[in-house]
Design an enzyme around this catalytic site. Sequence first.
Site, mmCIF file in Angstrom:
data_model
loop_
_atom_site.group_PDB
_atom_site.id
_atom_site.type_symbol
_atom_site.label_atom_id
_atom_site.label_comp_id
_atom_site.label_asym_id
_atom_site.label_seq_id
_atom_site.Cartn_x
_atom_site.Cartn_y
_atom_site.Cartn_z
ATOM 1 N N LEU A 84 0.886 -1.147 0.000
ATOM 2 C CA LEU A 84 0.000 0.000 0.000
ATOM 3 C C LEU A 84 0.927 1.200 0.000
ATOM 4 C CD1 LEU A 84 -3.114 0.114 0.245
ATOM 5 C CD2 LEU A 84 -2.822 0.418 2.679
ATOM 6 N N ASP A 85 0.890 2.029 -1.047
ATOM 7 C CA ASP A 85 1.891 3.097 -1.076
ATOM 8 C C ASP A 85 1.556 4.231 -0.111
ATOM 9 O OD1 ASP A 85 0.897 4.414 -4.359
ATOM 10 O OD2 ASP A 85 0.092 4.828 -2.373
#
Lengths: 308, 248
Positions: free
Chosen positions: B46-47
Amino acid sequence: FSDWDDIPPSSALEVISEEEAVQIIAEPLLPIQSSTLRDYVDHSETLAKLVHLGVDLSQVEKRQKAGQLLLTLDFEKDVKKILLFLKDVGVEDNQLGPFLTKNPYILGEDLEALETRVAYLKSKKFGKSEIAQMVSRAPYLLLFSVERLDNRLGFFKNELGLSVKKTKDLVIRLPRLLTGKIEPVKENLQVCQIELGFQRNEIQQIVCKTPKILTASKKRLKQTFDYLHNIMGIPHHMLTRFPQVFNSKLLRIRERHMFLAFLGRAQYDPAQPSYISLDQLVSLPDEVFCTEIAKASMQDFENFLKTL
Amino acid sequence: QRGLALGTPATGGSPGQAPRTGSITVSVAVRGPRFRKLKIGAGHRLDVKASGVFVLGIGHGNKLLTDLYNCHLTKVYTVGGLFGKATDDFSDTGNLVEKTTFDHITREKLERILAVIQGTNQKALLMYSNIDMKTQEAYELAVKGLIRPMGKSPPIITAIRCLQFALPEFQLEIHCLHETQQYLRKVVHEIGLELKSSAVCTQVRRTRDGVFTVDDALPRTQWNLRSIQEAIRNCQLKVETELEKTLA
């Protein structure tokens, strides 16, 4: 043989009886070099007594040359008088261990030098309990020379433009200011004045209420101010009234503000109804904040957090 | 016996305890804390700009994470968009590249574009799943919802629909596989182009990762041992079920 001197010494290769052999106690030798105090603790009275005082040797040995210092000290001759000195200054018995864990070097200091420094603080009218508090909370304080302490006090008085009393109150509350680096403090003051736009008298008020702002990370300070001032719309004079908000985690401020905004309750102007003070916003625990300020349940808050 | 009788009791031990015979090297004050490492692994990335469900594994859970990864399950995102501008990184915090008008955009037009996207992705899904749609086997798998690429593939969107529409803002729900959050932002950008305007992505929030949903997820206020243990227990059954289903 008529004289003891005439008896030749026994040869190491001489054969001995079984009974004699069993009686020889040959303990393993102490290592000459080691990276841990663990190897010496059973054979050093100094180390053993320090452990019993509550000193954490596993932490001490991580500090430069501290382990080496402790091994060279004799408990009765060197260490005891420093311990008595510290107790005299007012360091609590149960604080001696943690104190020495952070600052083992004081055990190698000259007692007279230490006493001169305490005398200096007393001459500046710091009370006994105040000195005790400062020494306990900034263990390196008494390693500093009188000259250095004097310069430091002068710096704060001049840079901040505070009275003698206010300067003393400041360092009593945050004695780390005397022992820490000075450049970051100067930079933080610059940030407050130039980048955040606070007036000099506002900075004085903020620093006296929350001294920690002088040692806070600049990046965090700027980010928190940016959110409070530009997104929440809080003016400078309100931030000066509640500077504790800068000590709070930005995440907490953001989440709580967004929740209030979602509920239509984000009102921070005391002149308007349903005013919420910054103090209430950040210092109340979650449950109280939800029920009293947001007028919602913890579950509502958690559900809201999951939508961010 | 090493008699170390001192006036001050040690902070670690209890007062009144006789000094131990033998070595004191075993005390924590000499050796340090006992446990220093915990094996924790992370699931699908998940950036930094995204939020939402993020799965972690502890100890044996790391093996289960790998097994789940090999199931190629879909993930679901809520994606927020804003018409009227385009940026260099497709997000609302990027550098502005152009500004456009958007009054001509309607919900119907948007939904038409979404249908096209779904169509092209459906073709890609079948292609990468290596299935001949005319066979009985394919039909059975489709019924069970088991048509998935079981190997590497580029990002595939299995479903996309509009949740909210209030110009210039809009919100989409996207079901996808093998995606990155940046890919989803690019999709928003391309939707803007298809509608003869421009758009940036304002939010990417994962609401589901395989069997794990937002309801299973722990908010920061519950990041403590008890809640974590409970969360692991609650998800155990569905993780096992899913693994069995896919390996069958």
